[in-house]
Write a protein that holds these residues in place. Structure first.
Motif, PDB file in Angstrom:
ATOM      1  N   ALA A 141       1.204  -1.325  -0.260  1.00 53.17           N
ATOM      2  CA  ALA A 141      -0.186   0.394   0.072  1.00 53.17           C
ATOM      3  C   ALA A 141       0.769   1.766   0.217  1.00 53.17           C
ATOM      4  CB  ALA A 141      -0.849  -0.074   1.236  1.00 53.17           C
ATOM      5  N   ASN A 142       2.095   1.561   0.520  1.00 50.59           N
ATOM      6  CA  ASN A 142       2.686   2.132   0.619  1.00 50.59           C
ATOM      7  C   ASN A 142       3.925   2.624   0.089  1.00 50.59           C
ATOM      8  OD1 ASN A 142       1.911   3.835   3.135  1.00 50.59           O
ATOM      9  ND2 ASN A 142       2.342   1.937   5.056  1.00 50.59           N
ATOM     10  N   ASN A 187       6.146   2.258 -11.873  1.00 45.62           N
ATOM     11  CA  ASN A 187       6.968   3.018 -10.343  1.00 45.62           C
ATOM     12  C   ASN A 187       7.188   4.773  -9.652  1.00 45.62           C
ATOM     13  OD1 ASN A 187       8.966   0.241 -10.325  1.00 45.62           O
ATOM     14  ND2 ASN A 187      10.703   1.747 -12.365  1.00 45.62           N
ATOM     15  N   ASP A 188       6.478   4.783 -10.361  1.00 42.20           N
ATOM     16  CA  ASP A 188       6.308   6.374  -9.975  1.00 42.20           C
ATOM     17  C   ASP A 188       4.735   6.601 -10.847  1.00 42.20           C
ATOM     18  OD1 ASP A 188       5.853   7.138 -13.376  1.00 42.20           O
ATOM     19  OD2 ASP A 188       8.203   7.785 -12.693  1.00 42.20           O
ATOM     20  N   LYS A 213       1.611 -13.675  -6.852  1.00 41.38           N
ATOM     21  CA  LYS A 213       2.367 -14.480  -5.601  1.00 41.38           C
ATOM     22  C   LYS A 213       2.495 -13.553  -4.167  1.00 41.38           C
ATOM     23  CE  LYS A 213       6.726 -13.656  -8.019  1.00 41.38           C
ATOM     24  NZ  LYS A 213       7.650 -13.711  -8.514  1.00 41.38           N
ATOM     25  N   SER A 214       1.727 -13.218  -3.744  1.00 38.70           N
ATOM     26  CA  SER A 214       2.239 -12.622  -2.434  1.00 38.70           C
ATOM     27  C   SER A 214       0.461 -11.782  -2.019  1.00 38.70           C
ATOM     28  CB  SER A 214       2.783 -12.242  -1.785  1.00 38.70           C
ATOM     29  OG  SER A 214       3.177 -11.149  -1.312  1.00 38.70           O
ATOM     30  N   THR A 215       0.032 -11.774  -0.418  1.00 44.46           N
ATOM     31  CA  THR A 215      -0.717 -10.445  -0.739  1.00 44.46           C
ATOM     32  C   THR A 215      -0.853  -9.403  -0.549  1.00 44.46           C
ATOM     33  OG1 THR A 215      -0.330 -10.214   1.702  1.00 44.46           O
ATOM     34  CG2 THR A 215      -2.426 -12.322   1.423  1.00 44.46           C
ATOM     35  N   ASP A 216       1.008  -8.878  -1.260  1.00 46.10           N
ATOM     36  CA  ASP A 216       1.413  -7.739  -1.347  1.00 46.10           C
ATOM     37  C   ASP A 216       1.800  -8.031  -2.869  1.00 46.10           C
ATOM     38  OD1 ASP A 216       0.192  -6.226   1.199  1.00 46.10           O
ATOM     39  OD2 ASP A 216       2.082  -7.032   2.071  1.00 46.10           O
TER      40      ASP A 216
END
Length: 530
Positions: free
Chosen positions: A55-56, A85-86, A178-181
């Motif tokens: 998220a951050n 990336n931005d 791949k993961s929750t993030d």
């Protein structure tokens, strides 16, 4: 920068602002979505825009998420493998009818593909959560230039198809994050396997980890819990053009989805307003018996047994030592080899999840008897069953080679017939006959015993009643009123003679002391004079 370029940029910003203020659900060739902007489906259920994971972080993705409820739950991601990336990302519609995602250097990092010609193309986010590219106002799904429903991420929404377009080769499948993030493709996929008779499978890389079993006309044979319900309905379509699984809502107020999570678990989730969260309604992999081929070939798995794996009738563990150490993966071997020339037979199994059908063949028009005959004539055929169990059963499904990943459901499973050597079929038939005879004898003996017990109980009750009757006779007495009139109580059937008071008084000389013989516990005893 010249004045014309500046004017175009200003106009594009004005258009974007006006579009956001009017909450539009689509963009055209002359419009764009920049990071920080979104479009929302007509009913407000879904939103399209840019988000970060984690998220951050600075990693930005173009995606679709729930808006009315479960804010932030992502249902689809475009640039899974190549995040921005931005915040310089821009989504545009091209004249060729494609969606393109550009970074700050104006480089395309993701695009939709379409081989159809476009006229007045535009992209629209539908209330179903489907992002579609279409020509003008043409809302016929058959004419869409492209749609996100054909390219799922990890989530299957109502109305989406999971399966293949046989004509075009399009394969719609779920792939885990791949993961929750991390939305990039994980290790697990959920797809409809077209080999043999189609079935749904979960794969970890190239290995199968879970299998639904084939569709039997009512449900997938490995999902006995798939029954009609008031929340959603499901269907399996298999024709010359397509093969796919889909589900739709019966109750439109319910919000539900299927998700393949990063651990490879396939779950149905339901949104609960009271708790403001998702709850797991069902998980495909219920227990260890849903682990693919846990017991190896020619073995069944029963979660209520210990050990869970058992060889089928006429089979023994291929590797006894490993089997005794709870390693059942080697499966089982036949006691007696098949001999196609000398005749084989079949043993019936009931209440099971049908074996892996990736090495199978099928015929929709045959009945079960014809299916048996075909299997018997084909030496490599190892088992057969009905293809469709609805409306009394129809069609033919044939297995070849090993029978793998069989589960014993006891109830709600299916029937199928396993090829065995004729001698073993006869032996099991004789054993079954003896068991049936013993069962009949046991039941008959129980019935006879019950009848005898009833007779004995009846005789006992009758005898007890007679004893009570005799006792009442012995206790029967003659009662008299004050005037000397008599009242007989229980005198019917009495064998003793009865005398009136006058006769007794005369016989005892009015109970004279001279006639008294003695005194007993019941009173005085008198001599009777005749």
């Amino acid at each position: 920068m010249d004045a014309l370029t500046t004017l175009v940029i200003l106009l594009s910003y004005v258009v974007s602002i006006l579009r956001i203020c009017s909450a539009v659900d689509s963009i055209t060739v002359n419009q764009m979505i920049q990071d920080g902007e979104t479009i929302t489906s007509a009913g407000g259920s879904f939103e399209l825009g840019f988000f970060s994971r984690p998220a951050n972080s600075n990693k930005r993705y173009l995606g679709i998420w729930y808006k009315k409820v479960a804010t932030g739950t992502v249902a689809w991601v475009a640039n899974r493998e190549l995040p921005l990336n931005d915040t310089s990302g821009v989504l545009k519609v091209t004249d060729q009818g494609k969606l393109v995602l550009l970074n700050g250097a104006n480089t395309i990092i993701w695009s939709s593909n379409s081989s159809r010609s476009a006229q007045n193309p535009n992209a629209q986010l539908l209330e179903s959560g489907n992002l579609v590219m279409k020509n003008g106002n043409d809302s016929d799904p058959e004419n869409f230039l492209w749609q996100s429903f054909d390219h799922p991420s990890s989530t299957l929404l109502p109305g989406m198809k999971l399966g293949r377009n046989i004509i075009t080769g399009l394969d719609r499948r779920l792939s885990s994050w791949k993961s929750t993030d991390d939305p990039s493709r994980g290790n697990f996929t959920y797809r409809l396997d077209p080999n043999g008779f189609p079935q749904l499978i979960v794969m970890q890389g190239s290995d199968v980890t879970f299998r639904s079993g084939p569709w039997n006309g009512l449900r997938f044979s490995g999902f006995p819990e798939m029954r009609p319900n008031p929340v959603f309905k499901y269907d399996f379509v298999f024709n010359e053009k397509e093969m796919y699984f889909t589900f739709d809502l019966v109750n439109s107020s319910v919000i539900t989805r299927l998700e393949l999570n990063p651990n490879g678990d396939l779950q149905r989730l339901v949104w609960i307003d009271r708790t403001q969260g998702w709850t797991v309604y069902a998980t495909a992999q219920k227990d260890d018996c849903d682990i693919y081929a846990l017991c190896g070939g020619y073995a069944t798995c029963n979660i209520n047994d210990s050990p869970r794996c058992d060889c089928m009738k006429g089979f023994v563990p291929k590797f006894p030592d490993e089997w005794n150490r709870m390693d059942w993966s080697g499966g089982c071997d036949r006691n007696i080899a098949l001999n196609c020339q000398n005749g084989d037979g079949f043993l019936k199994y009931s209440g099971i999840k049908l074996p892996d059908t990736r090495n199978s063949e099928f015929n929709r028009s045959m009945n079960l008897k014809e299916c048996e005959s075909l299997c018997l004539r084909t030496c490599s055929c190892t088992a057969y069953s009905n293809l469709d169990i609805s409306r009394g059963g129809s069609g033919c499904l044939l297995w070849f080679d090993n029978l793998t990943d069989i589960r014993d459901f006891t109830e709600d499973g299916q029937e199928f017939y396993v090829r065995m050597a004729a001698s073993e079929v006869d032996a099991f038939a004789s054993s079954s006959k003896r068991k049936k005879q013993r069962w009949v004898i046991s039941i008959s003996a129980s019935i006879v015993a019950l009848i005898l017990l009833s007779l004995l109980l009846g005789l006992y009750i009758l005898k007890k009643k007679k004893k009570k009757k005799k006792k009442l006779k012995r206790k029967g007495t003659m009662l008299y009123n004050l005037e000397g009139s008599q009242t007989n109580e229980r005198q019917e059937d009495l064998d003793l003679p009865l005398f009136d008071l006058t006769t007794i008084c005369n016989a005892t000389n009015n109970f004279s002391i001279d006639n008294k013989l003695g005194q007993e516990g019941f009173g005085s005893v008198y001599k009777v004079s005749t």
